[in-house]
Design a protein around this motif. Sequence first.
Motif, PDB file in Angstrom:
ATOM      1  N   ALA A  27       0.833  -1.207   0.000  1.00  0.00           N
ATOM      2  CA  ALA A  27       0.000   0.000   0.000  1.00  0.00           C
ATOM      3  C   ALA A  27       0.868   1.258   0.000  1.00  0.00           C
ATOM      4  CB  ALA A  27      -0.939  -0.001   1.198  1.00  0.00           C
ATOM      5  N   ARG A  28       2.015   1.204   0.777  1.00  0.00           N
ATOM      6  CA  ARG A  28       2.934   2.356   0.785  1.00  0.00           C
ATOM      7  C   ARG A  28       3.541   2.586  -0.593  1.00  0.00           C
ATOM      8  NH1 ARG A  28       4.000   0.718   5.974  1.00  0.00           N
ATOM      9  NH2 ARG A  28       5.668  -0.699   5.355  1.00  0.00           N
ATOM     10  N   VAL A  29       3.945   1.526  -1.274  1.00  0.00           N
ATOM     11  CA  VAL A  29       4.533   1.643  -2.620  1.00  0.00           C
ATOM     12  C   VAL A  29       3.506   2.216  -3.593  1.00  0.00           C
ATOM     13  CG1 VAL A  29       5.403   0.318  -4.593  1.00  0.00           C
ATOM     14  CG2 VAL A  29       6.244  -0.191  -2.290  1.00  0.00           C
ATOM     15  N   ILE A  30       2.302   1.680  -3.548  1.00  0.00           N
ATOM     16  CA  ILE A  30       1.234   2.137  -4.460  1.00  0.00           C
ATOM     17  C   ILE A  30       0.921   3.618  -4.228  1.00  0.00           C
ATOM     18  CG2 ILE A  30      -1.227   1.899  -5.011  1.00  0.00           C
ATOM     19  CD1 ILE A  30      -0.844  -1.163  -4.524  1.00  0.00           C
ATOM     20  N   SER A  31       0.897   4.057  -2.978  1.00  0.00           N
ATOM     21  CA  SER A  31       0.562   5.454  -2.690  1.00  0.00           C
ATOM     22  C   SER A  31       1.629   6.426  -3.203  1.00  0.00           C
ATOM     23  CB  SER A  31       0.322   5.661  -1.198  1.00  0.00           C
ATOM     24  OG  SER A  31       1.545   5.520  -0.486  1.00  0.00           O
ATOM     25  N   ASN A  32       2.843   5.936  -3.445  1.00  0.00           N
ATOM     26  CA  ASN A  32       3.910   6.792  -3.980  1.00  0.00           C
ATOM     27  C   ASN A  32       3.973   6.790  -5.503  1.00  0.00           C
ATOM     28  OD1 ASN A  32       4.935   7.797  -1.518  1.00  0.00           O
ATOM     29  ND2 ASN A  32       6.019   5.868  -1.157  1.00  0.00           N
ATOM     30  N   LEU A  33       3.133   6.004  -6.162  1.00  0.00           N
ATOM     31  CA  LEU A  33       3.145   5.942  -7.624  1.00  0.00           C
ATOM     32  C   LEU A  33       2.439   7.163  -8.228  1.00  0.00           C
ATOM     33  CD1 LEU A  33       2.340   2.161  -8.213  1.00  0.00           C
ATOM     34  CD2 LEU A  33       4.567   3.292  -8.376  1.00  0.00           C
ATOM     35  N   ASP A  34       2.804   7.500  -9.461  1.00  0.00           N
ATOM     36  CA  ASP A  34       2.199   8.619 -10.188  1.00  0.00           C
ATOM     37  C   ASP A  34       0.849   8.166 -10.744  1.00  0.00           C
ATOM     38  OD1 ASP A  34       1.540  10.766 -11.759  1.00  0.00           O
ATOM     39  OD2 ASP A  34       3.374  10.751 -12.956  1.00  0.00           O
ATOM     40  N   PRO A  35      -0.250   8.834 -10.357  1.00  0.00           N
ATOM     41  CA  PRO A  35      -1.564   8.410 -10.865  1.00  0.00           C
ATOM     42  C   PRO A  35      -1.772   8.731 -12.351  1.00  0.00           C
ATOM     43  CG  PRO A  35      -1.793  10.384  -9.532  1.00  0.00           C
ATOM     44  CD  PRO A  35      -0.346   9.955  -9.432  1.00  0.00           C
ATOM     45  N   LYS A  36      -0.908   9.581 -12.919  1.00  0.00           N
ATOM     46  CA  LYS A  36      -1.012   9.939 -14.344  1.00  0.00           C
ATOM     47  C   LYS A  36       0.357   9.781 -15.006  1.00  0.00           C
ATOM     48  CE  LYS A  36      -4.706  13.180 -13.364  1.00  0.00           C
ATOM     49  NZ  LYS A  36      -5.133  14.570 -13.341  1.00  0.00           N
ATOM     50  N   PRO A  37       0.817   8.557 -15.179  1.00  0.00           N
ATOM     51  CA  PRO A  37       2.171   8.343 -15.690  1.00  0.00           C
ATOM     52  C   PRO A  37       2.385   8.833 -17.126  1.00  0.00           C
ATOM     53  CG  PRO A  37       0.979   6.270 -15.587  1.00  0.00           C
ATOM     54  CD  PRO A  37       0.131   7.298 -14.918  1.00  0.00           C
ATOM     55  N   GLY A  38       1.348   8.926 -17.904  1.00  0.00           N
ATOM     56  CA  GLY A  38       1.488   9.391 -19.291  1.00  0.00           C
ATOM     57  C   GLY A  38       1.759  10.874 -19.413  1.00  0.00           C
ATOM     58  N   MET A  39       1.480  11.632 -18.344  1.00  0.00           N
ATOM     59  CA  MET A  39       1.679  13.089 -18.374  1.00  0.00           C
ATOM     60  C   MET A  39       3.132  13.458 -18.657  1.00  0.00           C
ATOM     61  SD  MET A  39      -1.178  14.865 -17.754  1.00  0.00           S
ATOM     62  CE  MET A  39      -0.802  16.334 -16.842  1.00  0.00           C
TER      63      MET A  39
END
Length: 189
Positions: free
Chosen positions: A22-34
Amino acid sequence: HTYHPRGFEILGVSLDEVLGAARVISNLDPKPGMAFGQEDVHYITPDIFVYKIGDEYVVVLNDEGLPNLRINSFYRNALAGAAEIDAKAGEYIQEKMRGAMWLIKSIHQRQRTIYKVTKSIVKFQREFFDGGIEHLKPLVLRDVAEDIEMHESTISRVTTNKYVQTPQGLFELKYFFNSGISTMRGETI
């Protein structure tokens, strides 16, 4: 009473592993294509609309982006003699008033020209408006210039970066001007 295992137990992982994920997921970019996309998004606002009402097409200017320009009454009254001003100030105000009136007149003239050009395009490209892109006819600036009795350069100027919303979609006014496509037999279609 039946025991129901929790989700992480069904998967065979510990609660610590779930919290770590959950910690790893929360640090991911929600809009990686930007990161790979265009930074500046430009939205096109139509300058003019073409609506089909019954069997007729109606052209409507989009005045939404244009400010409502008018001469401040203070300066108009000053020139009319309602206020005591010296000759030099009067000349200055008069010069600025002439400039402002010229600007307002020019904007209205440009809007009228865009309207006339679009009406003419609708007349020449009626089949396009009825049936779509495959019905676009050859049309050159001269055709519209002669139709509305204006110079080609004026038509070219007012159609550059001007957009029309039609029943077929949004198009730059320049889109409607083309020489046609030549067939192998030399015919223009």
